[in-house]
Design a protein around this motif. Sequence first.
Motif, PDB file in Angstrom:
ATOM      1  N   THR A 472     -23.495  -4.743  -8.899  1.00 50.93           N
ATOM      2  CA  THR A 472     -23.083  -4.891 -10.242  1.00 50.93           C
ATOM      3  C   THR A 472     -24.369  -4.995 -11.085  1.00 50.93           C
ATOM      4  O   THR A 472     -25.025  -5.924 -10.596  1.00 50.93           O
ATOM      5  CB  THR A 472     -22.033  -5.813 -10.665  1.00 50.93           C
ATOM      6  N   LEU A 473     -24.363  -4.728 -12.316  1.00 50.81           N
ATOM      7  CA  LEU A 473     -25.676  -4.882 -13.050  1.00 50.81           C
ATOM      8  C   LEU A 473     -25.640  -5.839 -13.817  1.00 50.81           C
ATOM      9  O   LEU A 473     -24.592  -6.612 -13.889  1.00 50.81           O
ATOM     10  CB  LEU A 473     -26.354  -3.619 -13.576  1.00 50.81           C
ATOM     11  N   ASN A 474     -26.527  -6.142 -14.861  1.00 48.45           N
ATOM     12  CA  ASN A 474     -26.709  -7.220 -16.083  1.00 48.45           C
ATOM     13  C   ASN A 474     -26.562  -8.538 -15.524  1.00 48.45           C
ATOM     14  O   ASN A 474     -25.855  -9.350 -15.871  1.00 48.45           O
ATOM     15  CB  ASN A 474     -25.118  -6.711 -16.788  1.00 48.45           C
ATOM     16  N   ASP A 475     -27.388  -8.799 -14.735  1.00 47.41           N
ATOM     17  CA  ASP A 475     -27.959 -10.273 -14.569  1.00 47.41           C
ATOM     18  C   ASP A 475     -29.391 -10.301 -13.957  1.00 47.41           C
ATOM     19  O   ASP A 475     -30.111  -9.168 -13.728  1.00 47.41           O
ATOM     20  CB  ASP A 475     -27.170 -10.780 -13.044  1.00 47.41           C
ATOM     21  N   GLU A 476     -29.999 -11.515 -13.676  1.00 54.85           N
ATOM     22  CA  GLU A 476     -31.344 -11.595 -13.601  1.00 54.85           C
ATOM     23  C   GLU A 476     -31.991 -10.757 -12.270  1.00 54.85           C
ATOM     24  O   GLU A 476     -32.911 -10.305 -12.222  1.00 54.85           O
ATOM     25  CB  GLU A 476     -31.789 -13.090 -13.415  1.00 54.85           C
ATOM     26  N   ALA A 477     -31.346 -10.925 -11.257  1.00 60.64           N
ATOM     27  CA  ALA A 477     -31.668 -10.212  -9.969  1.00 60.64           C
ATOM     28  C   ALA A 477     -31.765  -8.709 -10.139  1.00 60.64           C
ATOM     29  O   ALA A 477     -32.514  -8.121  -9.834  1.00 60.64           O
ATOM     30  CB  ALA A 477     -30.789 -10.784  -8.853  1.00 60.64           C
ATOM     31  N   THR A 478     -30.733  -8.218 -10.595  1.00 56.38           N
ATOM     32  CA  THR A 478     -30.611  -6.738 -10.884  1.00 56.38           C
ATOM     33  C   THR A 478     -31.650  -6.359 -12.057  1.00 56.38           C
ATOM     34  O   THR A 478     -31.944  -5.003 -11.799  1.00 56.38           O
ATOM     35  CB  THR A 478     -29.227  -6.142 -10.894  1.00 56.38           C
ATOM     36  N   ASN A 479     -31.651  -7.166 -13.016  1.00 49.60           N
ATOM     37  CA  ASN A 479     -32.369  -6.544 -13.888  1.00 49.60           C
ATOM     38  C   ASN A 479     -33.897  -6.416 -13.487  1.00 49.60           C
ATOM     39  O   ASN A 479     -34.809  -5.332 -13.656  1.00 49.60           O
ATOM     40  CB  ASN A 479     -32.724  -7.905 -15.070  1.00 49.60           C
ATOM     41  N   HIS A 480     -34.479  -7.355 -12.497  1.00 49.72           N
ATOM     42  CA  HIS A 480     -35.740  -7.088 -11.958  1.00 49.72           C
ATOM     43  C   HIS A 480     -35.854  -6.196 -10.893  1.00 49.72           C
ATOM     44  O   HIS A 480     -36.857  -5.083 -10.967  1.00 49.72           O
ATOM     45  CB  HIS A 480     -36.168  -8.702 -11.150  1.00 49.72           C
ATOM     46  N   LEU A 481     -34.571  -5.847 -10.311  1.00 51.69           N
ATOM     47  CA  LEU A 481     -34.690  -4.911  -9.451  1.00 51.69           C
ATOM     48  C   LEU A 481     -34.497  -3.502  -9.922  1.00 51.69           C
ATOM     49  O   LEU A 481     -35.312  -2.649  -9.704  1.00 51.69           O
ATOM     50  CB  LEU A 481     -33.296  -4.948  -8.315  1.00 51.69           C
TER      51      LEU A 481
END
Length: 581
Positions: A472-481
């Motif tokens: 799932t998107l929209n969090d710090e980890a996936t924003n960087h990814l």
Amino acid sequence: MEESELMQKVRAGEKDAFEKWMDIYSGDIERFVIQYGCTLKQAADLAEETFRNLHNQLDSISNEESLVCTLYKKALKSLAFVQQTDAPNETLFPFEEDQELHDQIGNLEMEYKIPFILSQFHKLDDSEIVKITDTSLETVEQAITVAFRDMGDAQLKKRLEFLNKSYGRMKSSFRKEQVFAKSQKELLATGKLKQSISKKPMISWIAGTLILLSLILVPVVTSEEYKMASDEKYLEQLGASFEKEIGYRYTELGLKESTEEDILDFNPNQYGKQQREDFESMVRRYEKVLTKTGTLNKKRIKKDYQAIIKSLELPSEMTAQLFKNPLTDDVKKSDEFMKRYLKQFTVIQQSYYTVLFKSSKIIEDEIVDGELDIDKFMEKKDTYPEELQLALNGMSKQNIYPESVTNWGAIVPVFQKNKLGAKIRSSIHPDLGGFLTVMEVVPLLTYPGLAHSLADSIDYLLEIEKTLLATTLNDEATNHLSWTYSELFHEISGGADPDNIFGTDGVVKDEFREGWKRITSAKEGSPTAFIMQIIISEMEATDWTGSKSLKRLGVYDVQQALELAKIGKLETFSLSSDYAN
């Protein structure tokens, strides 16, 4: 014009209707960006970009999807790529009280700040916020409650009302003509934008207030004095327990609790800082409850306390539990694990950065001819000050090792690619390995260009893509990814040096031909494969001398393709520049 009629015309792509809709919501999006923590200039640019992205993708938005929720969701997407200024906070309001509260909201943890802002200033109900943030109803309700708790004072509600009025008085810099691909001279400046008159119910406010009240409205029991003394003792015991829990982990890490100077002079993101603030806030809150009611709900307190201790968990503790209970068949739990692991790892990594930065004179003395020999540096660690010794010894327990990384620094604490990393990878769902890839392979990019061979870079790209499609998107980890994914694909496609893909004969080099074709072999639904197939088809038609789509390809096009792929609408993708023609 009735709202339903307007929305139908907006969805149909009628320009006049879309402009009228922008008049209604552009001010809201500008204010949302400012409340997020951006400058006034960034707010106008981001609001224009948000409406532009939505306008370009109207055909891919189903009638069941709320355009308003989609608008805010795209604003969040755009904010993920914005570099917030390091300059002192911009003064936005003439009243000091408004500025202080604005800054206080901006300093909330991201997971609490976004739901709180959407609920209190944009009057969106919890179900709408769930759609915007891709979280659960429980998560949204808890986030709003925690935000109220952390900011709570007797006058908070009234202060929020005054601040909201001050937001409404802010002058807009939004330019409607910039939303469309070509300049629209016929558009007249409208001056003050019409503020959105929200008809949303106050569900979020009521829910947040009721939950907050539930923390203080505890029934009085008999034997009040005895009960109160027992509860005071319980809070004292929790205090001793907390010190033991946090102290043990500092010892494991080889770190000391950060001082105010560390936070102000080096990095505010220090291990244990947030947990101590949360614990002290919890104790103060329940002390007030005890004073007011004479009793406490120990079950509730225990639950709050355990959540704080859980957030102290070290990466080494997390992996030990993972190895006992592998998650190889569970995508959702693997996703949750990796995001929690990455969040804690990053905080601890920043704490080690602080120690190394404070020891920069020692490190500089070990640099010879512009390079630092890490092995020789580590051989001498017993001669270094105690703080540095302890940190160097504690790093390895979390699979963090000091390395010299080009363009990063003479010595930086990084996640090492080794047997432990391989064991983590084999214990989570295979689709989530991209999170580990960006930790193990640093840096992936050197600007301009790739930090690794083209073949390896494509391997990393496809691994990251697989994870982005599964998470799932929209969090710090996936924003960087997502950012790494976009930049990596951009560089593989030519990036900052597009001439590099061509040989002296003006034809695309064999290395790039083979690499690009390998991308197209990715499984169905791959955004990069979809885009690259378009480029290759055009290249083949010109004997590999050029592609119009490659020239138009923007760095964020693959991000838009990813979003469409995740909702099963990749076939509707078009390059963003297509809308300009």
